[in-house]
Design an enzyme around this catalytic site. Structure first.
Site, mmCIF file in Angstrom:
data_model
loop_
_atom_site.group_PDB
_atom_site.id
_atom_site.type_symbol
_atom_site.label_atom_id
_atom_site.label_comp_id
_atom_site.label_asym_id
_atom_site.label_seq_id
_atom_site.Cartn_x
_atom_site.Cartn_y
_atom_site.Cartn_z
ATOM 1 N N GLY A 141 0.843 -1.196 0.000
ATOM 2 C CA GLY A 141 0.000 0.000 0.000
ATOM 3 C C GLY A 141 0.873 1.239 0.000
ATOM 4 O O GLY A 141 1.291 1.752 -1.037
ATOM 5 N N GLY A 142 1.185 1.737 1.225
ATOM 6 C CA GLY A 142 2.049 2.908 1.331
ATOM 7 C C GLY A 142 3.496 2.548 1.620
ATOM 8 O O GLY A 142 4.387 3.379 1.478
ATOM 9 N N GLY A 143 3.722 1.337 2.103
ATOM 10 C CA GLY A 143 5.099 0.931 2.414
ATOM 11 C C GLY A 143 5.607 1.480 3.733
ATOM 12 O O GLY A 143 6.813 1.601 3.939
ATOM 13 N N SER A 224 -4.362 2.678 14.076
ATOM 14 C CA SER A 224 -5.068 3.583 14.989
ATOM 15 C C SER A 224 -4.478 4.984 14.837
ATOM 16 O O SER A 224 -3.259 5.144 14.821
ATOM 17 C CB SER A 224 -4.890 3.077 16.428
ATOM 18 N N TYR A 457 2.884 3.914 24.262
ATOM 19 C CA TYR A 457 3.737 4.018 23.078
ATOM 20 C C TYR A 457 5.119 4.475 23.541
ATOM 21 O O TYR A 457 5.265 5.569 24.094
ATOM 22 C CB TYR A 457 3.101 5.038 22.125
#
Ligand SMILES: Cc1cc2nc3c(=O)[nH]c(=O)nc-3n(C[C@H](O)[C@H](O)[C@H](O)COP(=O)(O)OP(=O)(O)OC[C@H]3O[C@@H](n4cnc5c(N)ncnc54)[C@H](O)[C@@H]3O)c2cc1C
Length: 533
Positions: A141-143, A224, A457
């Site tokens: 997709g976008g990599g 997300s 995160y």
């Protein structure tokens, strides 16, 4: 079809908005570390200018001319690409180990050919050829993958096809009554938002990788976004999808909710290209917000700030954006890479609250949240920290490159757990990283909240080699499992997290995944080695 900006479909050898082959993002965005930051980094780690990128040469494509001819018949001559520059751009994703290998000129995972289909029929034709010739197929997709989802096992395959979905870049349909939109998988975040904006709509999905990641990738990894408190995770936005598998097509989701057995949409969401190629998703959309306000708050400690977040998540009202940096991250002010160590370093923990919606809604929520956060010990910081966060929200990955340039490894990892286990998980993961990488800087923020828990995160900066980082990440993942937290909240499994998957879903869970794979992809051509242990 309506609303497309490229009805002729891209036919050049690249499809625009290509990222730098060895760095994050727009090649024009590369910048040396700002002087104040360089001084800080020098103090903390010492600085070594990294060696210039190694010259690269790719092995010749392993596919014979007859196979290439079949692929050309399926998608058109111009869309079967074997030149080195494009194969290089389709090699792996953008984790720090990916970048280090790209910088070192290691292109062992490069595909033999990049194939650019349009529509489910062309995807099906390519998969049929791959089955016939036993070619591994990597949906691309976008990599921006960060867990090895674009680096499949090639052992035993006649070649590797990068199935580049960027030409599937249309807004297929808008249903303004139901407030849904059907999007093709190759649309990048900004392209999807621009097409929806023509209808006065937004998806509201803004991960840090937004500028370069695709709709199909968001679905395939259960991404997300930074405004997930208000708009929800991507998988929660998907009401329907279509996918092509080697053994048939799936079209799932005929109603907003259903009791017709288990929800099979969930088999494709998070399937990371291992079960099928997602060819469209129908998502819930919202009106473009009339007003957007972002603010900063300060809490004395990370624990106090988290308690306040839990209160908001459980009793409401919930802002659209809600995140909380721990003491170390606040001190370093990662929100604004140009001002590292700057404005946000007044101690405590920085919380960002953001409100998007009608002016009346924004004002009402802001008033209630302000009252609640004040009661819970928060000190309002006004709109300046919020504005700084919003301005810098997509910049941090460029800073990672600048740090790599001076020999400092920066990488992130993430988890989620229930509120009652957050404190322990935070402490254990931090301790595991600290013990594995002495002298490392370990920063953390709460990035997404739920009624029952939140995600954590972590950002790590260390003078470390890639093997040392992998050992530290393994220790951190062991700590997550031991704390009964998830091995990934939104980065997905890929190849990197696969060794821990059985410990999260159990051996029976693994057998279910294998059974689904065997049914949809019996010869194992789709992303071999990714996701399924
Ligand atoms: C700097 C940075 C910041 C990031 N920030 C976030 C963040 O805030 N939130 C977040 O969730 N993630 C984040 N990520 C991770 C990454 O951006 C997401 O996983 C994203 O969803 C991947 O989308 P993509 O289009 O780039 O997919 P790709 O990298 O192209 O692919 C990812 C995986 O999905 C598969 N795939 C792609 N398209 C399809 C399709 N149509 N059908 C089937 N399989 C497919 C691929 O084979 C691969 O296994 C970040 C990554 C980086 C590098």
């Amino acid at each position: 079809m309506q609303g497309s900006r490229d009805d002729g479909r891209a036919s050049s050898s690249t499809t625009g908005r290509e990222m730098h082959p060895t760095r994050w993002g727009d090649p024009a965005g590369a910048a040396p570390l700002p002087e104040p930051a360089r001084a800080l980094v020098e103090l903390a780690f010492g600085v070594t200018d990294s060696p210039a990128a190694t010259a690269v040469s790719l092995p010749a494509p392993a596919l014979d001319e007859a196979v290439l001819a079949e692929l050309r018949t399926a998608v058109g001559d111009a869309h079967v690409v074997t030149d080195d520059a494009i194969r290089r751009l389709r090699t792996r994703g953008k984790s720090t180990p990916d970048l280090l290998r790209a910088r070192a000129g290691d292109l062992t995972d490069a595909p033999d050919v990049v194939v650019r289909p349009v529509g489910a029929h062309e995807v099906a034709a390519v998969l049929a050829i791959a089955v016939r010739h036993h070619l591994a197929v990597v949906p691309f997709g976008g990599g921006t993958a960060v867990t090895g989802g674009l680096a499949p096992d090639r052992e035993g395959y006649a070649g590797v096809v990068s199935l580049d979905l960027r030409r599937m870049n249309h807004l297929v349909e808008v249903d303004p009554v139901s407030m849904t939109a059907t999007l093709e998988p190759g649309l990048l975040g900004p392209e999807a938002e621009a097409l929806l904006a023509e209808h006065g709509l937004t998806l509201g999905h803004f991960p840090q990788s937004f500028e370069h990641a695709s709709i199909g990738g968001f679905a395939a990894t259960r991404s997300s976004g930074q405004a997930s408190a208000g708009y929800g995770r991507f998988d929660a936005m998907v009401v329907a999808l279509t996918a092509v598998t080697p053994t048939g097509r799936l079209s799932l989701g005929v109603a907003p909710a259903s009791a017709a057995g288990p929800d099979l949409r969930q088999l494709l969401l998070g399937s990371e290209g291992a079960f099928g190629v997602i060819t469209s998703v129908t998502v819930r959309v919202r009106p473009i917000p009339e007003a957007k306000v972002y603010e900063g708050w300060r809490f004395a400690t990370f624990a106090e700030g988290r308690d306040a977040m839990r209160e908001l998540a459980q009793s409401g009202p919930l802002p659209t954006v809600l995140r909380l940096s721990d003491e170390s991250e606040t001190a370093l002010s990662l929100a604004d890479p140009d001002a590292v160590g700057g404005g946000a370093s007044a101690g405590g923990c920085l919380m960002i609250t953001g409100y998007e919606g009608s002016a009346a809604d924004v004002a009402a929520k802001q008033t209630s949240v302000t009252a609640l956060l004040t009661d819970l010990g928060g000190v309002p910081g006004g709109e300046e920290p919020g504005r700084a966060w919003a301005a810098g929200r997509f910049k941090a990955p460029y800073l990672r490159d600048s740090m790599l340039d001076v020999g400092v490894l920066v990488e992130t990892l993430e988890t989620a757990t229930f509120w009652s286990r957050v404190e322990q998980t935070y402490a254990d993961v931090k301790a595991a990283l600290g013990a594995s990488l002495p002298g490392a800087l370990v920063l953390c923020h709460v990035s997404h909240v739920y009624e029952t828990g939140c995600s954590l995160y972590f950002t790590v900066a260390a003078r470390a080699t890639e093997p040392a980082w992998r050992a530290a990440k393994a220790a951190a993942t062991d700590a997550m499992v031991a704390a009964r937290a998830t091995i990934t909240h939104h980065h997905a499994v890929g190849t990197d997290h696969k060794p821990w998957l059985a410990r999260e879903i159990g051996e029976t869970g693994v057998r279910v995944l294998r059974a689904v794979k065997a049914e949809l992809d019996p010869t194992g051509i789709l992303n071999p080695g990714v996701l399924v242990p």
